[in-house]
Structures are given as structure tokens and as C-alpha cells.
Design a protein around this motif. Sequence first.
Motif, short mmCIF file in Angstrom:
data_model
loop_
_atom_site.label_atom_id
_atom_site.label_comp_id
_atom_site.label_asym_id
_atom_site.label_seq_id
_atom_site.Cartn_x
_atom_site.Cartn_y
_atom_site.Cartn_z
N GLN A 59 -2.72 5.37 0.02
CA GLN A 59 -3.62 5.02 0.22
C GLN A 59 -4.06 4.63 1.04
OE1 GLN A 59 -5.33 3.26 -2.61
NE2 GLN A 59 -4.03 3.60 -4.69
N ASP A 60 -3.20 4.96 2.26
CA ASP A 60 -3.30 4.38 3.82
C ASP A 60 -5.44 4.99 4.15
OD1 ASP A 60 -4.24 4.51 6.51
OD2 ASP A 60 -2.33 5.87 6.89
N PRO A 61 -5.96 4.17 4.51
CA PRO A 61 -7.56 5.03 4.55
C PRO A 61 -7.86 5.25 5.60
CG PRO A 61 -7.93 2.77 4.52
CD PRO A 61 -6.24 2.95 4.51
N ILE A 62 -6.57 5.29 6.94
CA ILE A 62 -6.76 6.54 7.62
C ILE A 62 -6.43 8.52 7.04
CG2 ILE A 62 -5.45 7.99 10.54
CD1 ILE A 62 -5.31 5.07 10.85
N TYR A 63 -5.20 7.85 6.25
CA TYR A 63 -5.23 9.44 4.96
C TYR A 63 -5.93 9.96 5.02
CZ TYR A 63 -2.40 11.82 1.61
OH TYR A 63 -2.13 12.85 1.45
N VAL A 64 -6.31 9.12 3.80
CA VAL A 64 -7.85 9.68 3.11
C VAL A 64 -8.46 10.11 3.25
CG1 VAL A 64 -9.78 8.43 1.28
CG2 VAL A 64 -7.16 7.37 0.98
N SER A 65 -9.01 9.12 5.09
CA SER A 65 -10.27 10.33 5.80
C SER A 65 -9.53 11.30 6.08
CB SER A 65 -10.45 9.31 6.60
OG SER A 65 -10.69 7.28 6.97
N GLY A 66 -8.46 11.95 6.86
CA GLY A 66 -7.70 12.92 7.21
C GLY A 66 -7.66 14.21 5.61
N MET A 67 -8.05 14.22 4.22
CA MET A 67 -7.30 14.21 3.57
C MET A 67 -9.41 14.80 2.80
SD MET A 67 -4.23 15.79 2.65
CE MET A 67 -4.95 16.61 1.48
N LEU A 68 -10.04 13.93 3.35
CA LEU A 68 -11.30 14.54 2.36
C LEU A 68 -11.86 15.48 4.01
CD1 LEU A 68 -12.70 10.63 2.44
CD2 LEU A 68 -11.93 12.72 0.87
N CYS A 69 -11.38 15.07 4.90
CA CYS A 69 -12.06 16.55 5.69
C CYS A 69 -11.52 17.75 5.95
CB CYS A 69 -12.28 16.28 6.98
SG CYS A 69 -12.68 14.80 7.88
N MET A 70 -9.90 17.60 5.32
CA MET A 70 -9.21 18.71 5.31
C MET A 70 -10.02 19.61 3.93
SD MET A 70 -7.23 19.29 7.42
CE MET A 70 -8.98 18.83 8.26
N ILE A 71 -10.49 18.70 2.52
CA ILE A 71 -11.21 18.86 1.31
C ILE A 71 -11.86 19.81 2.12
CG2 ILE A 71 -11.76 18.84 -0.81
CD1 ILE A 71 -9.50 16.24 -0.83
N VAL A 72 -13.02 19.38 2.56
CA VAL A 72 -14.28 19.79 2.73
C VAL A 72 -14.11 21.43 3.99
CG1 VAL A 72 -16.57 19.66 4.84
CG2 VAL A 72 -15.89 17.46 3.46
N ASN A 76 -6.19 14.07 -9.15
CA ASN A 76 -5.85 13.44 -10.76
C ASN A 76 -4.06 13.67 -10.16
OD1 ASN A 76 -7.70 12.99 -12.64
ND2 ASN A 76 -8.78 14.29 -11.34
N ILE A 77 -4.15 15.27 -9.20
CA ILE A 77 -1.85 14.87 -9.25
C ILE A 77 -2.42 14.44 -7.71
CG2 ILE A 77 -2.93 17.61 -9.90
CD1 ILE A 77 -2.62 18.66 -6.99
N ASP A 78 -2.84 13.45 -7.60
CA ASP A 78 -1.95 11.86 -6.52
C ASP A 78 -1.84 12.01 -4.78
OD1 ASP A 78 -2.07 9.89 -6.90
OD2 ASP A 78 0.10 8.93 -7.17
N ILE A 79 -2.57 13.46 -4.93
CA ILE A 79 -2.22 13.65 -3.06
C ILE A 79 -3.78 12.29 -2.96
CG2 ILE A 79 -3.87 15.64 -1.15
CD1 ILE A 79 -2.57 17.42 -3.67
N MET A 131 0.87 -0.97 -0.21
CA MET A 131 0.52 -0.41 -0.16
C MET A 131 0.81 1.08 0.22
SD MET A 131 -2.93 1.61 2.99
CE MET A 131 -3.98 -0.25 2.75
N THR A 132 0.61 2.83 -1.14
CA THR A 132 1.00 3.58 -1.18
C THR A 132 0.84 3.89 0.10
OG1 THR A 132 0.23 4.01 -2.38
CG2 THR A 132 2.17 2.98 -3.29
N TRP A 133 1.71 5.00 0.56
CA TRP A 133 1.76 6.23 1.24
C TRP A 133 -0.39 6.90 1.20
CZ3 TRP A 133 0.26 11.29 0.38
CH2 TRP A 133 1.47 11.88 -1.04
#
Length: 379
Positions: free
Chosen positions: A5-18, A48-51, A1-3
Motif C-alpha cells: 500500500q506504500d504510495p512510493i512502492y505503488v508509484s514505482g510499480m505503475l511505472c514498471m508496468i508501463v 488482483n494477485i495483490d502485487i 499500512m501493508t507493504w
Amino acid sequence: MTWNQDPIYVSGMLCMIVLLSVWLAKFKGWKTIGTPILVILIAAIAANIDIIPTATNGNPIYTGVFLYLAPMGIFIALLEVDLKSLKKAGGPILFMFGIGGLGTIIGVLVAWFLVKPATEIGDMANAIAGMYTGTYIGGSINFNAVALSYHVNENADLYAASTVVDNLIGTPWIIATLILPKYLQTLFPRKKLLPTGNEVQKLKKEESVSIPGLAAILGLALLAMAFSKLVFQFFPQIPEIITLTTVALILAQLQFIKKLSGTHTIGFFLILLFLATIGTLCDLNTLSGLGELAGTLILFVTLIIVVHGIVIFGIGALLKIDWDVIAVASQANVGGNTTALASAESLNRPDLLIPGVLVGSLGNALGTYAGFFIAGMLG
């Protein structure tokens, strides 16, 4: 799993996007775009820029949003709605939803004869036409129902391409239906079908959330979802969203539910997370690798959406229907009940929340039949 793709990271980023979208929407210029549109756009760029990963690459967080958070958001948002609002908006939105469905069918037939997708797609072209008919009458449930029946999912490239194009073209239409009503109302004013007197409801922009209130809201949502799944096991002909909506409507009329503080804040936050996930479906990299197939599908789907838009807004304009009603009805067609609800929230029309979800749920049933009919007729 790449950095990324980590579900915890993705969850945090979705909240930051909001968070970023809500913050930007406070400033002049950005405010006219609105938080829901900003959420979709920022999430699409980030993916699309892989963040963050695109949804086509798969991630358990995105799956969880679609399976759990989106229906939970619908349920909680409906807890602040009074059924009296249905009297004003129910009939017109149902009528415009039907017109929008007719516009989709006309669009599919026009696109079929102009683009001639069978030349590039082959024997499965009729199934693809049926999938897009279904999804643009009532959402992605219909898309997958037709795809599974015609085994399109077994053709990995075709299924991936059709899914990406669906979201790539469908997402700008979500944005368009949030922008169009405001400008059309300025250019061509229409009487708004707003509730009167004691029926007037305003979406709460600021509200406090207590621990008992949070526990009650989340507890009710989770139990209602569990109950909906139980009902579906015994009565599979009743979609879970119908049961969930019904329970929410009944509870929303009770006095102690009306006193709960936090329903708008929590419900709208969950819907914004859902819209961020929608943004991650716009995968340009996957699309660019599919060559002429992608071009054919893009042209095919663009024509469907354009014809749908012309029919529903054109007939709505001739009949002088409230622009907000037309926009929410179109979203119920193209995106289903969740995006219809998000559209009603974004347009500050609490009276359209229930009608939007109800006609979106109706589309889940009618769209599947229409999809199979078109696939069979063109096959």
C-alpha cells in the motif's frame, strides 16, 4: 499500512508496468495487442494477485492519478494537435457520439426490462440505472453525480458493487474499441477521414526531451490546471476540463509551442499511467463477495454495453463511417474524454484527439441530465 500500500512502492510499480508493456509491445504477437491494452491487463492482473492494491481499497497514488495526472496528460497531448484537423473529423464524431448516447439509453431500457434489477436491488434500482446511463454517455463524473443525488453512496455494498462492475465491464470495452477498428477495416474497408496535404500530422514515436523543454511543458500544464481551478471557482458552471482543453488548444496553435519537443512522450506516458490505474479498478475479490447482487449488476451492465456497441457500430457500418471515428466516439461515451484521447493516440489518429476530448467533455454535461432523466422515469 501493508507493504504493497506504500504510495512510493505503488508509484514505482505503475511505472514498471508501463515499462513492461512498452517492452512487450515491441515483439511480434504482443505488438498487435498494443501498449495501452497491455498496460490495462498487466495492472489488472497485478492488482488482483495483490502485487499492487486494487483501486477499490483506496490509495493516494490512484487518487492523484485521477485528479492530476490524467488532466495533465490530456493537456500535454493536446499541445501537439493542429485545429485544422477538427474540420475533417469534428462533424462525424459528434454525430456518432450522439448515436452512441442513444445506444446507451436503449441499452439501459432493454436491460431494465430483461434483467428486472429492482427484484435484487430494491428501491435504488432506478438510481443505479440512472448512474449507468450517465457513465456510459460521458464517463464516471456523471456516475457519481447521480449516485450522490440519490444517496446510493450511503449504501456501501451497493455503491461498491456498482463501481466495481462499471469498471469490470467497461474496461474490456476500452480494449475492444482499440482492437475492433483494425479488424473491421480489414474485413469492411472504410475511407478514413484523414486530413490532407499540409494538415497531415503524425504522432511522434521518438523525440528528444531537454531540460528547458521539460520545464516548459510541465510548467504550462500545471499553470493551466491552476487557471482552470480558478475559473471553476468563479464560474462553477464551466467544468475544469473545458477550460483546460481550451487553453491547450489556444497554446497548440502558437509557433513556439509547436517547436517544443517531448509533448507526445510526456503526454502519452501520463495517459498510460492513467490506463494502468483503470486496470486496478477491476477488483474480482470484491465482486466475488457480493453474491447475487454482483450477478445482477454484471448482467445488467453487460447488456447496456452490448446494445450500445451494436447501435453505434451497426449504424456507423450502415453509414460507412470511418471505424476509428466510431471507436473514439464510443470511448468518449463509455470512458469519457481521457479514454477517448487514449483511444485516438493508440489508433495513431492525432486528428481525432481534439474531437475525442471535446465530445467527451460534452458527455460530462449531457450524461448527467440523461442519468437523472432515466432515474426519474424508472423511479
